[in-house]
Design an enzyme around this catalytic site. Sequence first.
Site, PDB file in Angstrom:
ATOM      1  N   GLU A  63      28.917  10.362 -23.734  1.00 42.04           N
ATOM      2  CA  GLU A  63      29.712  10.079 -22.537  1.00 42.04           C
ATOM      3  C   GLU A  63      29.827   8.575 -22.344  1.00 42.04           C
ATOM      4  O   GLU A  63      28.953   7.824 -22.784  1.00 42.04           O
ATOM      5  CB  GLU A  63      29.016  10.668 -21.304  1.00 42.04           C
ATOM      6  CG  GLU A  63      29.515  12.018 -20.882  1.00 42.04           C
ATOM      7  CD  GLU A  63      30.784  11.945 -20.061  1.00 42.04           C
ATOM      8  OE1 GLU A  63      31.603  11.028 -20.269  1.00 42.04           O
ATOM      9  OE2 GLU A  63      30.971  12.820 -19.211  1.00 42.04           O
ATOM     10  N   ASP A  64      30.882   8.164 -21.655  1.00 44.50           N
ATOM     11  CA  ASP A  64      30.999   6.755 -21.284  1.00 44.50           C
ATOM     12  C   ASP A  64      30.185   6.476 -20.030  1.00 44.50           C
ATOM     13  O   ASP A  64      29.448   5.507 -19.955  1.00 44.50           O
ATOM     14  CB  ASP A  64      32.458   6.338 -21.092  1.00 44.50           C
ATOM     15  CG  ASP A  64      33.208   7.192 -20.074  1.00 44.50           C
ATOM     16  OD1 ASP A  64      32.697   8.244 -19.642  1.00 44.50           O
ATOM     17  OD2 ASP A  64      34.331   6.812 -19.711  1.00 44.50           O
ATOM     18  N   ASP A  67      28.656   9.763 -13.564  1.00 47.02           N
ATOM     19  CA  ASP A  67      28.886   9.287 -12.203  1.00 47.02           C
ATOM     20  C   ASP A  67      28.385  10.350 -11.232  1.00 47.02           C
ATOM     21  O   ASP A  67      27.207  10.402 -10.904  1.00 47.02           O
ATOM     22  CB  ASP A  67      30.385   9.022 -12.049  1.00 47.02           C
ATOM     23  CG  ASP A  67      30.762   8.395 -10.724  1.00 47.02           C
ATOM     24  OD1 ASP A  67      29.938   8.390  -9.807  1.00 47.02           O
ATOM     25  OD2 ASP A  67      31.898   7.926 -10.599  1.00 47.02           O
ATOM     26  N   ARG A 130      41.308   0.242 -20.301  1.00 49.96           N
ATOM     27  CA  ARG A 130      40.377   0.691 -21.344  1.00 49.96           C
ATOM     28  C   ARG A 130      40.161  -0.383 -22.401  1.00 49.96           C
ATOM     29  O   ARG A 130      39.102  -0.481 -22.985  1.00 49.96           O
ATOM     30  CB  ARG A 130      40.913   1.937 -22.049  1.00 49.96           C
ATOM     31  CG  ARG A 130      40.859   3.184 -21.259  1.00 49.96           C
ATOM     32  CD  ARG A 130      41.220   4.385 -22.146  1.00 49.96           C
ATOM     33  NE  ARG A 130      41.557   5.537 -21.357  1.00 49.96           N
ATOM     34  CZ  ARG A 130      40.669   6.322 -20.758  1.00 49.96           C
ATOM     35  NH1 ARG A 130      39.399   6.050 -20.847  1.00 49.96           N
ATOM     36  NH2 ARG A 130      41.067   7.368 -20.054  1.00 49.96           N
TER      37      ARG A 130
END
Length: 140
Positions: A63-64, A67, A130
């Site tokens: 995952e980036d 959250d 991005r």
Amino acid sequence: RPIFIGVLNGCIYFMMDLLKEIKFDYEIDFVKIKSYVGMEQHDISSDLLDYTFLKDKNIIIVEDIIDSGNTINFLYEKIMTCNPKSCTVITLLKKQKVKNFDKNKIDYFCFEIKNKFVIGYGLDINNLFRNLKDIYIKNG
């Protein structure tokens, strides 16, 4: 051989840098999961409908950012219904207040950050920003 599953689109820069450092054989797959429109959370949608190929495999989710935990929880639960041999979670960024996912299931993270909206290095707002090579806090 583990299967690295990248959560698109945000993971792409981190995952590619990570995989450059891996010194063993692996497979790569991706799932496109969307949970934001602009800076607002929305219902989760996914392009991967059949997870059965993950049965008895070692899975590594990349995952980036984790959250709220909604996206990773959605994917993790889908994968676990297929009875993988193992499921490891790796993320570049982890917010301090992950609500909807057990923090103990996050096996590796690079940075823990405050509850701020961030962009760059794959992180975006409506597919913008991005391409920034660094990570920035979005003000406003």
